[in-house]
Design a protein around this motif. Sequence first.
Motif, PDB file in Angstrom:
ATOM      1  N   ARG A  66      20.924   1.859  26.086  1.00 44.70           N
ATOM      2  CA  ARG A  66      20.541   1.391  27.415  1.00 44.70           C
ATOM      3  C   ARG A  66      21.288   0.115  27.770  1.00 44.70           C
ATOM      4  N   ALA A  67      21.695   0.006  29.049  1.00 44.86           N
ATOM      5  CA  ALA A  67      22.363  -1.196  29.539  1.00 44.86           C
ATOM      6  C   ALA A  67      21.363  -2.332  29.618  1.00 44.86           C
ATOM      7  N   GLY A  68      21.789  -3.514  29.272  1.00 42.83           N
ATOM      8  CA  GLY A  68      20.919  -4.684  29.330  1.00 42.83           C
ATOM      9  C   GLY A  68      20.590  -5.202  27.955  1.00 42.83           C
ATOM     10  N   ASP A  69      19.909  -4.380  27.154  1.00 35.31           N
ATOM     11  CA  ASP A  69      19.525  -4.831  25.815  1.00 35.31           C
ATOM     12  C   ASP A  69      20.164  -4.000  24.711  1.00 35.31           C
ATOM     13  N   GLY A  70      20.829  -2.898  25.050  1.00 33.16           N
ATOM     14  CA  GLY A  70      21.509  -2.085  24.053  1.00 33.16           C
ATOM     15  C   GLY A  70      20.581  -1.248  23.192  1.00 33.16           C
ATOM     16  N   GLN A  71      19.310  -1.135  23.583  1.00 34.30           N
ATOM     17  CA  GLN A  71      18.369  -0.339  22.808  1.00 34.30           C
ATOM     18  C   GLN A  71      18.799   1.119  22.839  1.00 34.30           C
ATOM     19  N   ARG A  72      18.708   1.780  21.686  1.00 39.18           N
ATOM     20  CA  ARG A  72      19.157   3.159  21.575  1.00 39.18           C
ATOM     21  C   ARG A  72      17.996   4.121  21.816  1.00 39.18           C
ATOM     22  N   PHE A  73      18.317   5.219  22.498  1.00 42.12           N
ATOM     23  CA  PHE A  73      17.323   6.225  22.813  1.00 42.12           C
ATOM     24  C   PHE A  73      17.879   7.614  22.514  1.00 42.12           C
ATOM     25  N   ASN A  74      16.977   8.569  22.405  1.00 38.88           N
ATOM     26  CA  ASN A  74      17.317   9.982  22.268  1.00 38.88           C
ATOM     27  C   ASN A  74      16.659  10.729  23.411  1.00 38.88           C
TER      28      ASN A  74
END
Length: 119
Positions: free
Chosen positions: A38-46
Amino acid sequence: LAQLQGAAREDGKLNLSNLKIKDPYAGSNKVLWIRYARAGDGQRFNAQYHVSEKGSFPNHELPLDMDADTSTGKIQMTLTKEEFVSCVLSNPVLSEALRKSTTFECDSRETFAERPLQL
């Protein structure tokens, strides 16, 4: 992911062939997994998509940007002046234009003086 938006059919479904993905298991149900940051914090998602035997799957919206309405989102998406200047100066492509303009144009009176065109 922009391809997902453009490949949607009238019924709102997507197809593997429209995305140029070869279907190795044609004729059977399968699951398509998309991993993204995700843009902003770089948290990864599936993201999980159930694909039919014909290769079609529903179009779901993916949250690619951080929600700026929350307090955490506001903090993550805010850029201070110091951070901006530091990033610009550390990038040679961006900072070279600033260096040239400050090196060669020291006198602002000469910069904005009107000069007639030589015809």
